[in-house]
Design a protein around this motif. Structure first.
Motif, PDB file in Angstrom:
ATOM      1  N   ASN A   5     -29.962  44.343  24.216  1.00 27.26           N
ATOM      2  CA  ASN A   5     -28.613  43.761  24.171  1.00 27.26           C
ATOM      3  C   ASN A   5     -28.346  42.898  25.395  1.00 27.26           C
ATOM      4  N   VAL A   6     -28.838  43.344  26.548  1.00 28.97           N
ATOM      5  CA  VAL A   6     -28.702  42.543  27.765  1.00 28.97           C
ATOM      6  C   VAL A   6     -29.405  41.200  27.572  1.00 28.97           C
ATOM      7  N   CYS A   7     -30.628  41.265  27.067  1.00 27.06           N
ATOM      8  CA  CYS A   7     -31.407  40.039  26.853  1.00 27.06           C
ATOM      9  C   CYS A   7     -30.720  39.100  25.868  1.00 27.06           C
ATOM     10  N   GLU A   8     -30.186  39.663  24.793  1.00 21.46           N
ATOM     11  CA  GLU A   8     -29.534  38.836  23.779  1.00 21.46           C
ATOM     12  C   GLU A   8     -28.270  38.175  24.326  1.00 21.46           C
ATOM     13  N   THR A   9     -27.515  38.927  25.123  1.00 16.46           N
ATOM     14  CA  THR A   9     -26.300  38.367  25.724  1.00 16.46           C
ATOM     15  C   THR A   9     -26.636  37.199  26.635  1.00 16.46           C
ATOM     16  N   LEU A  10     -27.655  37.389  27.445  1.00 14.33           N
ATOM     17  CA  LEU A  10     -28.065  36.323  28.360  1.00 14.33           C
ATOM     18  C   LEU A  10     -28.542  35.097  27.584  1.00 14.33           C
ATOM     19  N   LYS A  11     -29.407  35.329  26.604  1.00 14.74           N
ATOM     20  CA  LYS A  11     -29.948  34.214  25.830  1.00 14.74           C
ATOM     21  C   LYS A  11     -28.843  33.448  25.109  1.00 14.74           C
ATOM     22  N   SER A  12     -27.902  34.175  24.522  1.00 12.29           N
ATOM     23  CA  SER A  12     -26.835  33.517  23.767  1.00 12.29           C
ATOM     24  C   SER A  12     -25.900  32.718  24.662  1.00 12.29           C
ATOM     25  N   ASN A  13     -25.939  33.000  25.962  1.00  6.89           N
ATOM     26  CA  ASN A  13     -25.132  32.251  26.924  1.00  6.89           C
ATOM     27  C   ASN A  13     -25.949  31.215  27.683  1.00  6.89           C
ATOM     28  N   GLY A  14     -27.132  30.925  27.166  1.00  6.16           N
ATOM     29  CA  GLY A  14     -27.945  29.873  27.746  1.00  6.16           C
ATOM     30  C   GLY A  14     -28.706  30.258  28.998  1.00  6.16           C
ATOM     31  N   VAL A  15     -28.799  31.555  29.262  1.00  2.83           N
ATOM     32  CA  VAL A  15     -29.538  32.044  30.436  1.00  2.83           C
ATOM     33  C   VAL A  15     -30.892  32.587  29.992  1.00  2.83           C
ATOM     34  N   THR A  16     -31.959  32.166  30.655  1.00  2.00           N
ATOM     35  CA  THR A  16     -33.279  32.716  30.361  1.00  2.00           C
ATOM     36  C   THR A  16     -33.301  34.163  30.831  1.00  2.00           C
ATOM     37  N   PRO A  17     -33.503  35.110  29.918  1.00  2.00           N
ATOM     38  CA  PRO A  17     -33.448  36.513  30.338  1.00  2.00           C
ATOM     39  C   PRO A  17     -34.569  36.904  31.301  1.00  2.00           C
ATOM     40  N   SER A  27     -46.355  52.981  45.162  1.00  2.00           N
ATOM     41  CA  SER A  27     -45.968  51.620  44.818  1.00  2.00           C
ATOM     42  C   SER A  27     -45.295  51.648  43.448  1.00  2.00           C
ATOM     43  N   ILE A  28     -44.437  50.681  43.229  1.00  2.00           N
ATOM     44  CA  ILE A  28     -43.546  50.696  42.071  1.00  2.00           C
ATOM     45  C   ILE A  28     -43.759  49.468  41.192  1.00  2.00           C
ATOM     46  N   LEU A  29     -43.647  49.654  39.899  1.00  2.00           N
ATOM     47  CA  LEU A  29     -43.473  48.556  38.962  1.00  2.00           C
ATOM     48  C   LEU A  29     -42.075  48.689  38.378  1.00  2.00           C
ATOM     49  N   GLY A  30     -41.316  47.599  38.390  1.00  2.00           N
ATOM     50  CA  GLY A  30     -39.960  47.668  37.894  1.00  2.00           C
ATOM     51  C   GLY A  30     -39.448  46.309  37.457  1.00  2.00           C
ATOM     52  N   THR A  31     -38.142  46.219  37.281  1.00  2.05           N
ATOM     53  CA  THR A  31     -37.507  45.008  36.792  1.00  2.05           C
ATOM     54  C   THR A  31     -36.499  44.509  37.823  1.00  2.05           C
ATOM     55  N   PHE A  32     -36.853  43.424  38.509  1.00  2.00           N
ATOM     56  CA  PHE A  32     -35.907  42.792  39.427  1.00  2.00           C
ATOM     57  C   PHE A  32     -34.900  41.997  38.600  1.00  2.00           C
ATOM     58  N   TYR A  33     -33.630  42.037  39.029  1.00  2.00           N
ATOM     59  CA  TYR A  33     -32.634  41.293  38.270  1.00  2.00           C
ATOM     60  C   TYR A  33     -31.607  40.641  39.183  1.00  2.00           C
ATOM     61  N   ASN A  34     -30.948  39.637  38.647  1.00  3.74           N
ATOM     62  CA  ASN A  34     -29.921  38.881  39.341  1.00  3.74           C
ATOM     63  C   ASN A  34     -28.576  39.575  39.127  1.00  3.74           C
ATOM     64  N   LYS A  35     -28.108  40.262  40.165  1.00  2.00           N
ATOM     65  CA  LYS A  35     -26.867  41.021  40.036  1.00  2.00           C
ATOM     66  C   LYS A  35     -25.670  40.115  39.753  1.00  2.00           C
ATOM     67  N   ASP A  36     -25.677  38.929  40.314  1.00  2.00           N
ATOM     68  CA  ASP A  36     -24.549  38.017  40.111  1.00  2.00           C
ATOM     69  C   ASP A  36     -24.438  37.592  38.645  1.00  2.00           C
ATOM     70  N   VAL A  37     -25.583  37.307  38.028  1.00  2.00           N
ATOM     71  CA  VAL A  37     -25.575  36.921  36.613  1.00  2.00           C
ATOM     72  C   VAL A  37     -25.144  38.098  35.745  1.00  2.00           C
ATOM     73  N   PHE A  38     -25.634  39.288  36.062  1.00  2.00           N
ATOM     74  CA  PHE A  38     -25.226  40.471  35.301  1.00  2.00           C
ATOM     75  C   PHE A  38     -23.708  40.655  35.389  1.00  2.00           C
ATOM     76  N   ALA A  39     -23.147  40.476  36.591  1.00  2.00           N
ATOM     77  CA  ALA A  39     -21.709  40.645  36.774  1.00  2.00           C
ATOM     78  C   ALA A  39     -20.939  39.572  36.007  1.00  2.00           C
ATOM     79  N   GLN A  40     -21.474  38.366  35.999  1.00  2.00           N
ATOM     80  CA  GLN A  40     -20.809  37.253  35.314  1.00  2.00           C
ATOM     81  C   GLN A  40     -20.610  37.545  33.832  1.00  2.00           C
ATOM     82  N   TYR A  41     -21.571  38.238  33.223  1.00  2.00           N
ATOM     83  CA  TYR A  41     -21.491  38.520  31.793  1.00  2.00           C
ATOM     84  C   TYR A  41     -21.188  39.997  31.512  1.00  2.00           C
ATOM     85  N   ASN A  42     -20.663  40.678  32.530  1.00  2.00           N
ATOM     86  CA  ASN A  42     -20.248  42.089  32.394  1.00  2.00           C
ATOM     87  C   ASN A  42     -21.378  42.978  31.867  1.00  2.00           C
ATOM     88  N   LEU A  43     -22.564  42.769  32.398  1.00  5.39           N
ATOM     89  CA  LEU A  43     -23.734  43.539  31.983  1.00  5.39           C
ATOM     90  C   LEU A  43     -24.019  44.665  32.976  1.00  5.39           C
TER      91      LEU A  43
END
Length: 455
Positions: free
Chosen positions: A203-215, A176-192
């Motif tokens: 840096n990913v978290c800061e970019t998202l936060k500065s663009n009004g997205v909850t990381p 079984s795995i522990l990991g980080t699920f993420y929204n690929k569409d949001v990552f693509a939107q901000y070139n992450l």
């Protein structure tokens, strides 16, 4: 006491048969109760079979097996497994008893004490639970199966999780795995891109936060989810430097308070809250609520396990593609937090050691009818052989790390039950602004560890 991570996963996902990442209170807080005493014939059985090939006898015999869980229609253990074993070994009748978790632990303890244990039993990795492989092997109840090819196929991480004093005593049924699920569409939107270092992740978290997205969204009201992030960081910051760290905790060679170990893990995770990267008010949000917020597109990431994949990939208010990556650390390489599941072991007092070993060898060869049947249930993430190439593609990165020796078990599999509870309680105080410090958290963990080890 609340159920712990392994328990939460077990009861929520018997499908993975982890009983994990963390086991239930009943499963984990009875470590010290692992039955002790001498088993008649134990030494003889172990001596006579060690180093020999498993050659089943020709006369008709019955082999007994006991596992935990709830039997379902066309159940693998109670229906498919016995039938397939008899097809392979016509002279062997495998009788399998499947008991609910609590009843299994109680029955196992009673049977071990009476010298009437089934030939094959289900055991947990390391110190996880009253049926932990280390507790039972140390008491002399398990047969050494180090010579089986199945042990090698299962991989180094699984082998390590079922090793005591240099010998292997069980085979993992999957991971079984522990990991980080993420929204690929949001990552693509901000070139992450998927981060491969801790600085990249920040840096990913800061970019998202500065663009009004909850990381990140986390449901810390259910405190066990704190382990989902902490164990990922520990897999990168502690175990690559000292894979025996937890073993040394028990001897006093290491301590939770050692500089550069858990203080660093706690500090790194707490910084995500301090910087506002984790949704505000997480201590008032439940685990299922956090998953729903992620599904609804209200946060870009969530730390969780593969056991919740169905919920995390469910349809929400918005459509988006999911991805899954291991949270990186400060090192140059990434390691995953992956827990080998519970697996079968052989009772050292069995009268049919060779036959039992032959069954395990056949079951876990990666291609037998039994292995295929197990894979087709969908209950386990297969790490080799049939089914390994048909796991959810979300898990590919993790399985590559696992098969290349870059994965470590979940921490509390090696801790006395209750240690992780203290960690969660003090961490909640830390992020809740009560004045608790990182040093307070690690000191409390160490104090709890020492008191539990004395019990």
């Amino acid at each position: 006491m609340k159920k712990r991570l392994l328990a939460t996963i077990l009861s929520a996902t018997m499908a993975i048969s982890l009983l994990v990442g963390c086991g239930s209170k009943e499963q984990t807080n009875k470590q010290s109760e692992a039955a002790t005493g001498e088993v008649a014939g134990t030494e003889t059985a172990a001596t006579e079979t060690a180093g020999t090939e498993a050659e089943p006898a020709q006369e008709d015999i019955t082999i007994t097996m006991m596992v935990s869980g709830t039997a379902a229609e066309n159940d693998f253990e109670t229906e498919q497994l016995p039938n397939l074993i008899q097809e392979k070994f016509p002279n062997i009748t495998l009788e399998v008893t499947k008991l609910p978790d609590d009843q299994y632990y109680t029955t196992l303890k009673t049977k071990l004490a009476a010298g009437e244990c089934p030939d094959i039993i289900l055991v947990q990795p390391k110190y996880a639970g009253s049926n932990s492989v280390i507790g039972l092997a140390e008491a002399g109840y398990l047969l050494d199966i180090s010579d089986l090819n199945a042990v090698q196929l299962a991989g180094a991480a699984a082998e390590d999780s079922f090793t005591y004093d240099g010998k292997v005593y069980a085979v993992a049924q999957g991971v079984s795995i522990l990991g980080t699920f993420y929204n690929k569409d949001v990552f693509a939107q901000y070139n992450l891109e998927v981060p491969t270092t801790w600085d990249d992740f920040l840096n990913v978290c800061e970019t998202l936060k500065s663009n009004g997205v909850t990381p990140i969204v986390m449901g810390d009201k259910d405190a066990y989810v704190m382990q989902f992030g902490l164990y990922q960081i520990a897999a990168n910051e502690i175990y690559p430097k000292d894979s025996a760290y937890d073993d040394k905790l028990r001897t006093g060679e290491t301590k939770f308070t050692d500089e550069g170990t858990w203080d660093k893990v706690i500090e790194m995770y707490a910084s995500l809250y301090e910087k506002g990267y984790v949704r505000e008010g997480s201590l008032g949000l439940g685990a299922s609520q956090a998953i729903q917020e992620f599904v609804d597109g209200k946060a870009a990431m969530i730390f969780d396990g593969n056991f919740n994949t169905a919920a995390i990939t469910a349809q929400g208010e918005v459509d988006f593609e999911r991805g899954y990556f291991p949270l990186p650390g400060t090192g140059s390489e990434v390691y995953a937090a992956m827990a080998p599941g519970a697996g079968p072991a052989i009772y050292s007092g069995t009268n049919h050691a060779d036959e039992c070993k032959a069954i395990l060898e056949y079951w876990f060869d990666g291609e037998s009818d039994v292995y295929v049947a197990a894979a087709n249930t969908g209950r386990w993430i297969m790490t080799y052989g049939y089914g390994a190439d048909s796991n959810d593609p979300l898990f590919d990165t993790f399985l590559d790390l696992y098969n290349n020796g870059k994965a470590f078990y979940w921490c509390n599999q090696a801790w006395p039950a209750g240690t992780e509870t203290e960690m969660e309680t003090k961490f909640a105080e830390l992020i809740g602004g009560t004045g608790t410090t990182v040093e307070d958290v690690t000191a409390s963990m160490q104090s709890m560890l020492e008191s539990l080890l004395e019990e």
